[in-house]
Design a protein around this motif. Sequence first.
Motif, PDB file in Angstrom:
ATOM      1  N   THR A  18      50.732  76.497 -22.111  1.00  0.00           N
ATOM      2  CA  THR A  18      51.706  75.500 -21.657  1.00  0.00           C
ATOM      3  C   THR A  18      52.171  75.837 -20.242  1.00  0.00           C
ATOM      4  O   THR A  18      52.063  76.991 -19.787  1.00  0.00           O
ATOM      5  CB  THR A  18      52.912  75.468 -22.595  1.00  0.00           C
ATOM      6  N   PRO A  19      52.721  74.853 -19.524  1.00  0.00           N
ATOM      7  CA  PRO A  19      53.256  75.139 -18.184  1.00  0.00           C
ATOM      8  C   PRO A  19      54.321  76.229 -18.183  1.00  0.00           C
ATOM      9  O   PRO A  19      54.379  77.039 -17.261  1.00  0.00           O
ATOM     10  CB  PRO A  19      53.842  73.783 -17.763  1.00  0.00           C
ATOM     11  N   SER A  20      55.174  76.265 -19.220  1.00  0.00           N
ATOM     12  CA  SER A  20      56.218  77.292 -19.240  1.00  0.00           C
ATOM     13  C   SER A  20      55.615  78.686 -19.392  1.00  0.00           C
ATOM     14  O   SER A  20      56.100  79.651 -18.786  1.00  0.00           O
ATOM     15  CB  SER A  20      57.211  77.015 -20.370  1.00  0.00           C
ATOM     16  N   GLU A  21      54.535  78.824 -20.177  1.00  0.00           N
ATOM     17  CA  GLU A  21      53.871  80.115 -20.332  1.00  0.00           C
ATOM     18  C   GLU A  21      53.220  80.539 -19.021  1.00  0.00           C
ATOM     19  O   GLU A  21      53.271  81.715 -18.638  1.00  0.00           O
ATOM     20  CB  GLU A  21      52.821  80.034 -21.436  1.00  0.00           C
ATOM     21  N   ALA A  22      52.604  79.592 -18.327  1.00  0.00           N
ATOM     22  CA  ALA A  22      51.996  79.907 -17.040  1.00  0.00           C
ATOM     23  C   ALA A  22      53.054  80.342 -16.028  1.00  0.00           C
ATOM     24  O   ALA A  22      52.868  81.285 -15.260  1.00  0.00           O
ATOM     25  CB  ALA A  22      51.220  78.697 -16.519  1.00  0.00           C
ATOM     26  N   ARG A  23      54.183  79.652 -16.055  1.00  0.00           N
ATOM     27  CA  ARG A  23      55.284  79.987 -15.142  1.00  0.00           C
ATOM     28  C   ARG A  23      55.812  81.387 -15.442  1.00  0.00           C
ATOM     29  O   ARG A  23      56.100  82.173 -14.533  1.00  0.00           O
ATOM     30  CB  ARG A  23      56.386  78.936 -15.302  1.00  0.00           C
ATOM     31  N   ASP A  24      55.955  81.718 -16.722  1.00  0.00           N
ATOM     32  CA  ASP A  24      56.443  83.051 -17.102  1.00  0.00           C
ATOM     33  C   ASP A  24      55.489  84.147 -16.651  1.00  0.00           C
ATOM     34  O   ASP A  24      55.918  85.239 -16.251  1.00  0.00           O
ATOM     35  CB  ASP A  24      56.624  83.128 -18.620  1.00  0.00           C
ATOM     36  N   ALA A  25      54.182  83.871 -16.720  1.00  0.00           N
ATOM     37  CA  ALA A  25      53.197  84.861 -16.293  1.00  0.00           C
ATOM     38  C   ALA A  25      53.338  85.152 -14.798  1.00  0.00           C
ATOM     39  O   ALA A  25      53.276  86.311 -14.367  1.00  0.00           O
ATOM     40  CB  ALA A  25      51.789  84.361 -16.609  1.00  0.00           C
ATOM     41  N   VAL A  26      53.533  84.100 -14.007  1.00  0.00           N
ATOM     42  CA  VAL A  26      53.713  84.276 -12.567  1.00  0.00           C
ATOM     43  C   VAL A  26      54.954  85.110 -12.280  1.00  0.00           C
ATOM     44  O   VAL A  26      54.930  86.045 -11.466  1.00  0.00           O
ATOM     45  CB  VAL A  26      53.808  82.900 -11.876  1.00  0.00           C
ATOM     46  N   LEU A  53      47.568  82.953 -15.512  1.00  0.00           N
ATOM     47  CA  LEU A  53      47.652  82.864 -14.051  1.00  0.00           C
ATOM     48  C   LEU A  53      46.692  81.816 -13.500  1.00  0.00           C
ATOM     49  O   LEU A  53      47.005  81.115 -12.529  1.00  0.00           O
ATOM     50  CB  LEU A  53      47.381  84.232 -13.431  1.00  0.00           C
ATOM     51  N   ARG A  54      45.493  81.706 -14.124  1.00  0.00           N
ATOM     52  CA  ARG A  54      44.549  80.665 -13.691  1.00  0.00           C
ATOM     53  C   ARG A  54      45.125  79.274 -13.938  1.00  0.00           C
ATOM     54  O   ARG A  54      44.981  78.368 -13.107  1.00  0.00           O
ATOM     55  CB  ARG A  54      43.211  80.834 -14.412  1.00  0.00           C
ATOM     56  N   LYS A  55      45.783  79.094 -15.081  1.00  0.00           N
ATOM     57  CA  LYS A  55      46.431  77.810 -15.349  1.00  0.00           C
ATOM     58  C   LYS A  55      47.550  77.540 -14.348  1.00  0.00           C
ATOM     59  O   LYS A  55      47.724  76.417 -13.873  1.00  0.00           O
ATOM     60  CB  LYS A  55      46.994  77.794 -16.774  1.00  0.00           C
ATOM     61  N   ALA A  56      48.307  78.571 -14.010  1.00  0.00           N
ATOM     62  CA  ALA A  56      49.378  78.413 -13.034  1.00  0.00           C
ATOM     63  C   ALA A  56      48.835  77.966 -11.691  1.00  0.00           C
ATOM     64  O   ALA A  56      49.408  77.103 -11.017  1.00  0.00           O
ATOM     65  CB  ALA A  56      50.158  79.728 -12.895  1.00  0.00           C
ATOM     66  N   ASP A  57      47.688  78.536 -11.310  1.00  0.00           N
ATOM     67  CA  ASP A  57      47.064  78.149 -10.047  1.00  0.00           C
ATOM     68  C   ASP A  57      46.601  76.696 -10.095  1.00  0.00           C
ATOM     69  O   ASP A  57      46.752  75.944  -9.127  1.00  0.00           O
ATOM     70  CB  ASP A  57      45.880  79.080  -9.760  1.00  0.00           C
ATOM     71  N   THR A  58      46.038  76.281 -11.241  1.00  0.00           N
ATOM     72  CA  THR A  58      45.581  74.891 -11.404  1.00  0.00           C
ATOM     73  C   THR A  58      46.740  73.912 -11.271  1.00  0.00           C
ATOM     74  O   THR A  58      46.607  72.841 -10.672  1.00  0.00           O
ATOM     75  CB  THR A  58      44.904  74.713 -12.778  1.00  0.00           C
ATOM     76  N   TRP A  59      47.892  74.277 -11.836  1.00  0.00           N
ATOM     77  CA  TRP A  59      49.050  73.374 -11.824  1.00  0.00           C
ATOM     78  C   TRP A  59      49.914  73.524 -10.578  1.00  0.00           C
ATOM     79  O   TRP A  59      50.947  72.865 -10.446  1.00  0.00           O
ATOM     80  CB  TRP A  59      49.905  73.637 -13.057  1.00  0.00           C
ATOM     81  N   GLY A  60      49.557  74.388  -9.683  1.00  0.00           N
ATOM     82  CA  GLY A  60      50.335  74.556  -8.464  1.00  0.00           C
ATOM     83  C   GLY A  60      51.636  75.297  -8.668  1.00  0.00           C
ATOM     84  O   GLY A  60      52.609  75.109  -7.935  1.00  0.00           O
ATOM     85  N   ILE A  61      51.676  76.180  -9.683  1.00  0.00           N
ATOM     86  CA  ILE A  61      52.890  76.941  -9.987  1.00  0.00           C
ATOM     87  C   ILE A  61      52.836  78.274  -9.250  1.00  0.00           C
ATOM     88  O   ILE A  61      51.855  78.997  -9.340  1.00  0.00           O
ATOM     89  CB  ILE A  61      53.010  77.178 -11.502  1.00  0.00           C
ATOM     90  N   SER A  62      53.903  78.584  -8.534  1.00  0.00           N
ATOM     91  CA  SER A  62      53.988  79.868  -7.844  1.00  0.00           C
ATOM     92  C   SER A  62      55.352  80.477  -8.105  1.00  0.00           C
ATOM     93  O   SER A  62      56.232  79.842  -8.689  1.00  0.00           O
ATOM     94  CB  SER A  62      53.782  79.687  -6.330  1.00  0.00           C
TER      95      SER A  62
END
Length: 538
Positions: A18-26, A53-62
């Motif tokens: 999920t986006p929240s999991e990707a955000r937490d990883a960053v 982190l790969r999902k975060a990069d795909t969604w533009g999350i930093s």
Amino acid sequence: MAKPKRSKTKKQRRYPITPSEARDAVHAVEAHGGINPAAKALGRSRSWLHRRLRKADTWGISAHGEVEASLARRLDTPTETPARYILTAAQSNTKAHAGLWQNLKALADHYSAEIMVGRIRYNHTDWQVGQEKVNRAADKSLWYDADLEPYFCDERVEICPGLIWAGDMNIIPTATTPLSGLDSFTGSSSCIFPHPQISMKSVATAPRTPTKFNYTTGAVTLKNYIKRKAGLKAEFHHAYAALIVEVDAAGDWFVRQVNADSDGVIYDLGLRVSAGCVEQDHPALVLTPGDIHGTEVDLIALETVWGVGGLLDVLRPEFQVLHDVLNFGRRSHHNTVFDLIAAHYNRAESVEGEIEGTSQILNQMLRPGVVTYVAKANHDEHFDRWVSEADFRRDPINAAFYLEAAAQKVGAIKRAEAGFDLAEWALKRAGLNDDVKFLARDERLEIAGIRHDQHGDIGPNGARGSAANLARTGEKSNIGHSHSACIHHGCYQMGTMSVLDMGYNQGPSSWSHSLTVTYANGKRTIITLKNGKWRAAP
């Protein structure tokens, strides 16, 4: 030769990142200075962290901002069997209500429903940490009940087109009006927010756009508040509750409240759930539909609720309480000269004819074994005003009926009959069943701890009534009048059973065909009709 792409495992397909999991990883990588220390601190593998982190990069999350801060995950529309969801909230540092949690899981099994629990943060510590829901490595004081963990959903989810679960929203549990300022949130789509209070608000939308509803869920966790004014107020309004969402193959969705008593016992339609057991055949106690408006009733809504096998026959309530049974549009004091001209050419001038038509409609709503009350309401009193103020000499079509009604009123005054009701006299004269009970303005009707006698047009000290000011009286009540469904603290407000275009409600509208059901334990739910349906097909 390139390696073949490895397919996702069954677990990965079932629990997508999920986006929240990707955000937490960053944030974890930033906080710990690299992937290795972050993975070690989280107790996870490098590959687990790399995927997020790969999902975060795909969604533009930093770590310093995002292109799309809140991405909604879309659920598939069911093709045959309706999809069902049970949505509730869990407060931080608080154990779940064991009885309610057991009963919600039993209800979920009965409906084959998916449970989603939104986490909300309430700071009990002296150290003021950030307002994020997630447990940062630096904050060891934040925890949530482990039994709920498999069901946490802190992301934005599009349950179906037009309905959003805002699991990423963190409204402080002590908020007095948790839906305040969220009218335009998610655009014209309805939205559900995790919060310990049960609240609902109808939001006006542009013409030919479905009415928007914002909801809060109630909580599955116990009451746990700081013993100060804000905390004690929040404790009073804290509800052990959840929302049931149903989506059918046509894409129509239905939301209703499931509110537990202190033991965690819940009712839903004809079901009662106690100690983890789902029991069938438990009729509702009171049905309170929206304002009827007589000959202006919506015929599809009429059939959906009172047709053979409709909502009334399924729920089999002991009582029903009707509001604004008479529209009185033919000689209303609100009519303009053009309204009167239109009534003339449409051959819709006869007040007696409108009352006869209303009587026939009301008789369709009656059932053996269901006690029917009529709450005194403003549209019924339009008839009284007409008899009091009209000049029958300028209205030959209605002159005879006017004189008869006026004579009845004068006779009641002469006999000192304080309880005489012109609307009751006229409707029963036209053939309405004598068993229907009409309430006076000051007559009290309390069933299961709920006031059912107030229409909602008159507020405290003669002010204009509203759910907000009537809730402040301290008594629980079911009201009508505004045609816009809402829940504000102890006041539940129905919508209308009339056509949604009455001519005078031009522009954006918050009206809906919504009604309230009161169960045997005094808990309530609001049901909204859509396209001739009041729930998804069983």
